[in-house]
Design an enzyme around this catalytic site. Structure first.
Site, short mmCIF file in Angstrom:
data_model
loop_
_atom_site.label_atom_id
_atom_site.label_comp_id
_atom_site.label_asym_id
_atom_site.label_seq_id
_atom_site.Cartn_x
_atom_site.Cartn_y
_atom_site.Cartn_z
N ASP A 62 1.00 -5.37 -42.27
CA ASP A 62 2.26 -4.76 -42.69
C ASP A 62 3.03 -4.21 -41.48
OD1 ASP A 62 0.17 -2.98 -42.49
OD2 ASP A 62 0.44 -2.09 -44.48
N HIS B 70 -0.34 1.64 -41.88
CA HIS B 70 -0.59 2.98 -42.43
C HIS B 70 -1.85 3.59 -41.85
CE1 HIS B 70 1.71 0.70 -45.51
NE2 HIS B 70 2.40 1.84 -45.57
N HIS C 162 -7.78 3.40 -47.30
CA HIS C 162 -7.31 4.69 -47.82
C HIS C 162 -8.33 5.38 -48.73
CE1 HIS C 162 -3.42 4.08 -46.07
NE2 HIS C 162 -3.16 3.01 -46.78
C1 OKP Z 1 -1.71 0.36 -48.38
B1 OKP Z 1 -2.17 -0.24 -47.07
C2 OKP Z 1 6.10 1.80 -50.70
C3 OKP Z 1 5.32 3.00 -51.20
C4 OKP Z 1 4.03 3.20 -50.46
C5 OKP Z 1 1.60 3.17 -50.78
C6 OKP Z 1 1.37 2.28 -49.61
C7 OKP Z 1 -0.08 1.87 -49.50
C8 OKP Z 1 -0.34 0.96 -48.35
N1 OKP Z 1 7.05 1.31 -51.61
N2 OKP Z 1 2.90 3.16 -51.33
O1 OKP Z 1 -2.38 0.64 -46.02
O2 OKP Z 1 -1.46 -1.40 -46.63
ZN ZN Z 2 -0.82 -0.56 -44.85
#
Ligand code: OKP
Ligand code: ZN
Length: 344
Positions: free
Chosen positions: A287, A199, A163
């Site tokens: 994830d 994501h 990110h």
């Molecule tokens: C990082 B990676 C969830 C809120 C989401 C940001 C997620 C970042 C993901 N409770 N907050 O891509 O695994």
């Molecule tokens: Zn993620």
């Protein structure tokens, strides 16, 4: 005479254990931060259980030049400013100027919001060290493949990276590890980055948006519903010379391995074959796992092997980097399942 095969290299530095973000703001609620050291501990432990397969290697310090190739001076200065935060404290910006007319000063912590795009990514005294060693692990994994020491390597890169853009941090990411790896590899050839985290890899996309030597591909949950919300749509194709060298694929909620493989075979692989990359960088998030508290897909532990095999069958030198994955208890198993697809 018996010959011994080289073990599968796992790059990781102990300093990556020493970073403890406390909270994040999730849809208005303050929750315990999901990106914990328990994640790395679980992966590390599982890898230690397979001593015959894996060898953990501590990386050397990353050349500053390699980080500067990806991030601007101001962002790195801000991380340096954060080193002065007292132990046990962390800083979340509360004003985000969105590039309005401003004179941001990265030596002033109160200006952090200029460089940050979410409220889940705290600064503290350990960020610079942990993120630099995470990047070092990615750099050395890439270098392993670059120098032809082996065809595959894995970096237990934590904090994650996908990110973070050239000049912003967010989504638990500070330094873009995939970009560090790809910038090295692109010196010798074309690189396809495949991002299988739940994501969208917005930072990676942005860094290579105008680049026709790095093809960025991300498969992810619908950005209208999930982080990072405002980016990651199929209409984002790259720009300038980079037009046609970015690919976003939105997958449906609850999606399983069958649909995942279908998307890979139908869309990702034909594009990769046309591009003819010399290297693959795999931004490996877990994830997408069925029990993940943040993601919303339904992959099982064995599915990560299947997914890995699909990518391994491309038969290209591949650098695998750790991104997300927050169901800590099964994270190590899931990682090893994917890596086994690459163990020769
Ligand atoms: C990082 B990676 C969830 C809120 C989401 C940001 C997620 C970042 C993901 N409770 N907050 O891509 O695994
Ligand atoms: Zn993620």
């Amino acid at each position: 005479m018996t010959t011994f095969k080289d073990k599968f290299p796992v790059y990781f530095h102990q300093a990556q254990f020493h970073f403890h973000p406390k909270f994040e703001w999730a849809l208005g609620n303050r929750i315990k931060h999901p990106e914990t050291t328990k994640r790395v501990e679980n992966i590390y432990r599982e890898i230690q259980k397979h001593k015959k397969l894996f060898e953990v290697i501590s990386p050397e310090r990353i050349p500053l030049k390699a980080i500067r190739d990806v991030h601007n001076y101001q962002l790195l200065t801000l991380y340096n400013t954060a080193v002065a935060i007292p132990e046990g404290e962390e800083f979340y910006p509360s004003v985000f100027p969105q590039r309005m007319k401003s004179l941001p000063d990265p030596t002033n912590l109160k200006h952090a919001g200029f460089y940050c795009f979410d409220s889940g990514t705290p600064l503290n005294r350990d960020v610079l060290s942990a993120a630099s060693w995470s990047a070092a692990a990615a750099y050395e994994a890439a270098n392993h493949v670059y120098r032809g020491k082996g065809k595959y390597a894995y970096a237990l890169s934590r904090p994650p990276g996908h990110h973070a853009s050239k000049d912003t941090y967010g989504g638990y990411c500070y330094i873009n590890n995939a970009a560090i790896a790809a910038k090295l590899l692109r010196k010798k050839g074309r690189v396809a980055i495949i991002d299988i985290d739940f994501h969208h890899g917005n930072g990676t996309q942005e860094i290579f948006y105008n680049d026709d030597k790095v093809f960025t591909i991300s498969l992810h949950g619908d950005p209208r519903e999930y982080f990072p919300f405002f980016i990651g749509f199929p209409s984002e194709l790259g720009a300038g010379r980079g037009e046609g060298f970015n690919l976003n694929i939105i997958l449906k909620d609850k999606m399983g391995i069958k649909e995942y493989i279908k998307a890979l075979r139908r869309t990702v692989f034909p594009n990769i074959k046309r591009f003819e990359p010399d290297y693959i960088v795999l931004s490996a998030g877990f994830d997408t796992y069925k029990l993940d508290p943040i993601g919303n897909f339904t992959l099982e532990t064995e599915d990560f092997f299947t997914l890995g095999k699909e990518i391994q069958k491309l038969n290209l030198p591949t650098v695998i980097l750790q991104e997300g994955g927050y169901y800590t208890k099964d994270l190590g198993k899931n990682v090893v399942s994917l890596l086994k697809a690459f163990v020769e």
